[in-house]
Structure formats: structure tokens, C-alpha cells
Design a protein around this motif. Sequence first.
Motif, PDB file in Angstrom:
ATOM      1  N   LEU A  89       2.448  -4.132   8.014  1.00 31.09           N
ATOM      2  CA  LEU A  89       2.983  -3.465   6.826  1.00 31.09           C
ATOM      3  C   LEU A  89       3.815  -4.386   5.949  1.00 31.09           C
ATOM      4  O   LEU A  89       3.989  -4.130   4.754  1.00 31.09           O
ATOM      5  CB  LEU A  89       3.832  -2.261   7.247  1.00 31.09           C
ATOM      6  N   ARG A  90       4.316  -5.467   6.521  1.00 32.13           N
ATOM      7  CA  ARG A  90       5.236  -6.337   5.796  1.00 32.13           C
ATOM      8  C   ARG A  90       4.566  -7.030   4.607  1.00 32.13           C
ATOM      9  O   ARG A  90       5.237  -7.374   3.629  1.00 32.13           O
ATOM     10  CB  ARG A  90       5.794  -7.375   6.768  1.00 32.13           C
ATOM     11  N   ALA A  91       3.274  -7.211   4.676  1.00 29.85           N
ATOM     12  CA  ALA A  91       2.564  -7.894   3.595  1.00 29.85           C
ATOM     13  C   ALA A  91       2.241  -6.970   2.426  1.00 29.85           C
ATOM     14  O   ALA A  91       1.679  -7.401   1.425  1.00 29.85           O
ATOM     15  CB  ALA A  91       1.280  -8.521   4.135  1.00 29.85           C
ATOM     16  N   ARG A  92       2.583  -5.682   2.550  1.00 24.07           N
ATOM     17  CA  ARG A  92       2.224  -4.710   1.521  1.00 24.07           C
ATOM     18  C   ARG A  92       3.436  -4.265   0.706  1.00 24.07           C
ATOM     19  O   ARG A  92       4.557  -4.247   1.204  1.00 24.07           O
ATOM     20  CB  ARG A  92       1.598  -3.468   2.148  1.00 24.07           C
ATOM     21  N   THR A  93       3.181  -3.899  -0.530  1.00 22.30           N
ATOM     22  CA  THR A  93       4.167  -3.160  -1.329  1.00 22.30           C
ATOM     23  C   THR A  93       3.418  -2.095  -2.113  1.00 22.30           C
ATOM     24  O   THR A  93       2.206  -2.188  -2.327  1.00 22.30           O
ATOM     25  CB  THR A  93       4.933  -4.055  -2.325  1.00 22.30           C
ATOM     26  N   THR A  94       4.133  -1.080  -2.535  1.00 20.32           N
ATOM     27  CA  THR A  94       3.535  -0.077  -3.407  1.00 20.32           C
ATOM     28  C   THR A  94       3.356  -0.681  -4.797  1.00 20.32           C
ATOM     29  O   THR A  94       3.919  -1.748  -5.086  1.00 20.32           O
ATOM     30  CB  THR A  94       4.431   1.169  -3.492  1.00 20.32           C
ATOM     31  N   PRO A  95       2.599  -0.049  -5.682  1.00 22.20           N
ATOM     32  CA  PRO A  95       2.425  -0.594  -7.034  1.00 22.20           C
ATOM     33  C   PRO A  95       3.740  -0.846  -7.766  1.00 22.20           C
ATOM     34  O   PRO A  95       3.814  -1.734  -8.617  1.00 22.20           O
ATOM     35  CB  PRO A  95       1.591   0.489  -7.734  1.00 22.20           C
ATOM     36  N   SER A  96       4.791  -0.082  -7.431  1.00 21.64           N
ATOM     37  CA  SER A  96       6.084  -0.287  -8.102  1.00 21.64           C
ATOM     38  C   SER A  96       6.948  -1.328  -7.388  1.00 21.64           C
ATOM     39  O   SER A  96       8.050  -1.631  -7.839  1.00 21.64           O
ATOM     40  CB  SER A  96       6.850   1.036  -8.191  1.00 21.64           C
ATOM     41  N   GLY A  97       6.452  -1.871  -6.251  1.00 26.14           N
ATOM     42  CA  GLY A  97       7.173  -2.944  -5.578  1.00 26.14           C
ATOM     43  C   GLY A  97       8.034  -2.540  -4.402  1.00 26.14           C
ATOM     44  O   GLY A  97       8.861  -3.323  -3.935  1.00 26.14           O
ATOM     45  N   PHE A  98       7.858  -1.340  -3.872  1.00 25.75           N
ATOM     46  CA  PHE A  98       8.636  -0.876  -2.722  1.00 25.75           C
ATOM     47  C   PHE A  98       8.023  -1.449  -1.443  1.00 25.75           C
ATOM     48  O   PHE A  98       6.807  -1.364  -1.236  1.00 25.75           O
ATOM     49  CB  PHE A  98       8.630   0.648  -2.675  1.00 25.75           C
ATOM     50  N   SER A  99       8.853  -2.039  -0.577  1.00 25.04           N
ATOM     51  CA  SER A  99       8.376  -2.720   0.621  1.00 25.04           C
ATOM     52  C   SER A  99       8.743  -1.947   1.882  1.00 25.04           C
ATOM     53  O   SER A  99       9.559  -1.023   1.851  1.00 25.04           O
ATOM     54  CB  SER A  99       8.977  -4.127   0.704  1.00 25.04           C
ATOM     55  N   ILE A 100       8.184  -2.366   3.005  1.00 20.74           N
ATOM     56  CA  ILE A 100       8.516  -1.728   4.279  1.00 20.74           C
ATOM     57  C   ILE A 100       9.984  -1.946   4.620  1.00 20.74           C
ATOM     58  O   ILE A 100      10.631  -1.084   5.214  1.00 20.74           O
ATOM     59  CB  ILE A 100       7.595  -2.233   5.425  1.00 20.74           C
ATOM     60  N   ASP A 101      10.542  -3.102   4.237  1.00 22.68           N
ATOM     61  CA  ASP A 101      11.968  -3.333   4.506  1.00 22.68           C
ATOM     62  C   ASP A 101      12.849  -2.405   3.680  1.00 22.68           C
ATOM     63  O   ASP A 101      13.881  -1.938   4.153  1.00 22.68           O
ATOM     64  CB  ASP A 101      12.320  -4.799   4.234  1.00 22.68           C
ATOM     65  N   ASP A 102      12.430  -2.122   2.432  1.00 18.61           N
ATOM     66  CA  ASP A 102      13.158  -1.131   1.637  1.00 18.61           C
ATOM     67  C   ASP A 102      13.091   0.231   2.318  1.00 18.61           C
ATOM     68  O   ASP A 102      14.079   0.978   2.357  1.00 18.61           O
ATOM     69  CB  ASP A 102      12.545  -1.008   0.239  1.00 18.61           C
ATOM     70  N   CYS A 103      11.940   0.528   2.872  1.00 15.60           N
ATOM     71  CA  CYS A 103      11.687   1.822   3.501  1.00 15.60           C
ATOM     72  C   CYS A 103      12.583   2.053   4.717  1.00 15.60           C
ATOM     73  O   CYS A 103      13.153   3.130   4.893  1.00 15.60           O
ATOM     74  CB  CYS A 103      10.215   1.883   3.887  1.00 15.60           C
ATOM     75  N   ILE A 104      12.743   1.039   5.570  1.00 16.36           N
ATOM     76  CA  ILE A 104      13.412   1.220   6.860  1.00 16.36           C
ATOM     77  C   ILE A 104      14.885   0.848   6.864  1.00 16.36           C
ATOM     78  O   ILE A 104      15.572   1.061   7.863  1.00 16.36           O
ATOM     79  CB  ILE A 104      12.704   0.423   7.964  1.00 16.36           C
ATOM     80  N   GLN A 105      15.403   0.311   5.752  1.00 15.18           N
ATOM     81  CA  GLN A 105      16.755  -0.264   5.777  1.00 15.18           C
ATOM     82  C   GLN A 105      17.827   0.728   6.234  1.00 15.18           C
ATOM     83  O   GLN A 105      18.717   0.381   7.001  1.00 15.18           O
ATOM     84  CB  GLN A 105      17.120  -0.805   4.401  1.00 15.18           C
ATOM     85  N   THR A 106      17.743   1.956   5.787  1.00 14.06           N
ATOM     86  CA  THR A 106      18.778   2.925   6.178  1.00 14.06           C
ATOM     87  C   THR A 106      18.762   3.192   7.678  1.00 14.06           C
ATOM     88  O   THR A 106      19.810   3.369   8.300  1.00 14.06           O
ATOM     89  CB  THR A 106      18.623   4.243   5.386  1.00 14.06           C
ATOM     90  N   GLY A 107      17.592   3.193   8.291  1.00 10.96           N
ATOM     91  CA  GLY A 107      17.503   3.394   9.732  1.00 10.96           C
ATOM     92  C   GLY A 107      17.931   2.185  10.525  1.00 10.96           C
ATOM     93  O   GLY A 107      18.381   2.305  11.672  1.00 10.96           O
ATOM     94  N   VAL A 108      17.812   0.998   9.913  1.00  8.64           N
ATOM     95  CA  VAL A 108      18.274  -0.232  10.549  1.00  8.64           C
ATOM     96  C   VAL A 108      19.799  -0.302  10.510  1.00  8.64           C
ATOM     97  O   VAL A 108      20.459  -0.627  11.499  1.00  8.64           O
ATOM     98  CB  VAL A 108      17.670  -1.471   9.849  1.00  8.64           C
TER      99      VAL A 108
END
Length: 373
Positions: free
Chosen positions: A37-56
Motif C-alpha cells: 500500500l505504501r507505493a499508492r496514493t489517492t488521486p488527491s495525494g492521500f497516502s497509507i501513512d496519512d491514513c494510519i497516523q492517528t492509530g500509530v
Amino acid sequence: MPNLNTARYTSREEYPYLENNNNHMAHCLTEDMYKRLRARTTPSGFSIDDCIQTGVDNQGYPFIDDGCVAGDEESYDVFAELFDQVIEARHNGFKKTDKHKTDCNPDNLTGGENMDEKYVVSSLVKCSRSIRGLCLPPHCSRAERRKTEEIVREALAKVDGQLRGKYMSLRELSSVEQAKLLQEKLLFPKPTSSVMSSSNITRDWPDARGIWYNEKKNFFAWVNEEDHLQVTSKQNDGNVKEAFCRWCEGMTEIENHIKSDGWEFIWNEHLGYIVSCPSNLGTALRVEMGMKLPLLSRQPRFEMLLKKLRLQSGATDEKEGSPISVYNAGGLGYSETELVQTVIDGVEYLISMEKKLEAGDNVESEIEALKQK
């Protein structure tokens, strides 16, 4: 779209420590999944790290449920490998092949009009909504947030009749006005939770945030708090059906005005209404009753009892002996009326249990029998 930052370090070097993190993301994410998943972003630029940061970041919480957020509608597709597992764990086995359902007809409810006011002191029905085409609060730009406010504000200005209201920008409210509105529970303060700040939701506060409420102050909306829009209908009694009827009427009108201006709420047949937090997917609806259960709430298996009834609880304020809030646990896979009915039935059962304790009866055997079902 590839994430160009992945070239600097390997996925193993970037993989977060999750051993002590007690949330669904931490339980579902693996190093291999992160690598994919790390190699992907949504069309607006959202990454897996952006997604999980609050849980980290929030490993100290006993349990913060999801541990991940969506930055836009596409997040749930681009990072489906993670979200599908989190959603299945959070929403009672709801699978990626399942479809959500909807029913906003109050006539399909049984009861909920004359609940015993000795035990039920308030009723509340609220939902979250997102505007299609705009990034969600964890990822939106300042301009997008301001555009969200503009769209919602224009739609709310068209609401008529007994639900007609007025909009107030947080940026323009004086400290005295804010204090009064907070006391009336019409205003939301800046969230202080590290879960919210780690999700990037509180950026640029209070820019493009606001509230709207009708004259009776029993129907109101929050703009750009945790989601684009949150709409609430409330009663200072146990008539949750009336609160639901008002909510249905108001939401229908608001959605029609949104559509007439060329916009729409984000919805699909699999996940229902799309919002930032996976726990609120589906109806994105919370049906909440303020209850006085001084005897039952002290029972050691009270939380287990609520879970069996598909309910949750929390204190309505911090004062000793104050009412507790009882509300539905999740809304994905269930229709609006099913959730309201679940709360009605559960609250009536809790009242019956409290009455038995008042009469000196032992309810342990009944709780144990419910546990076994």
C-alpha cells in the motif's frame, strides 16, 4: 498514482511499531500489506501513512476503535486491503461483498414516543455527511474547507418552516457568545483529543467552521468539525420518535438543497454514507438517549449487557450521578429505522432491569441468560 517518497527508504525501515497499539488498524496491518500500500496514493495525494497516523500516535489509548481515517472518497478503494479488514472487525463481520441498506420511514418504528421520563431524560438523533468531490477533513486544503462551508451554508439558508435557522461562523463569534452556545450544547469547542489532531482534522482552527440552528434549538448543524456536516435533532424528553421524524424531515430538505446546487452527499451501495472515520460508515447515524440508571450502571457486567443489546454508553457530563448516554453501536449494514428501533428496544429493556433492581430483585441470572444468546 505512485508515492514518490517511497524511493528514499524501504518499507521495512518506514514500517511503524504497533506492538502496543490497541486498535483495529494495528491488528490488521502487516509489514507485507504496508509494503504493497505504501507505493499508492489517492488521486488527491492521500497516502497509507496519512491514513494510519492517528492509530500509530495514540498507542496509550485502551482502545480507539479504528486507528485509521480516510482522506477522500477514494481512500476506501485505494487502501481497501486495510479498510476492508478494519470495517469487517468494527462492524460485526460486514464483508467487502455486503451491501448497505437504508430506511428513513418513521412509520416503521414500534414505540419510542412515551418512554418513562423517570429514566429517560433526553433523546438525540444525529448524522454525519460528506460532499462528493471535496477531500474529507483529514486531508482537505483550506480552500476546500471554505468551499465546503459555502456549499453547506447556502443549503442551510434555504431550509424553511419550523426548521428555518441561522448560521454563525466560529471565527466571528465572541468569547461571550461561544460560552453561551457551549452551555446550550449548540457549539462544538476545538477538539483537544490527540486522536483528532493526529488525524489532521484540527488544522487551521477555527477557519471555515460554523454552526446553524433553528429558533427552537432542537434542530442544528455543525460544519467542518469532524466531518463536512453533522446534523442533530434533539428532545429534552424520551420521545425519540419525534426527534427521528424531525431529523428525517430536515435531512431530506437539506439534501434536496445540496442537490439543487449541483452537489451531492457521498454514498455508495456497499459502504452507505462515506465519512472520515470507518466506525461511522453506513447510516453515519447516532441515536442517543440520556438515561438515569444508578443501580444497573453499577453492575459489573453492565458494559457486557449493553454490548449484547448492540449499544454503547458514556457519561453525558462529569458530575457524579449524572445521566449516562446510551447509543447504538455502529450503523453499517443496518437501516436508519433498524438502528432507532434497536435503541428503543434496548432502552426499554434497561428500564425494566433498573426497575427490578429497585424492587430488590437479583438480575444476575437474567444478564447471564442474555450473555448466552
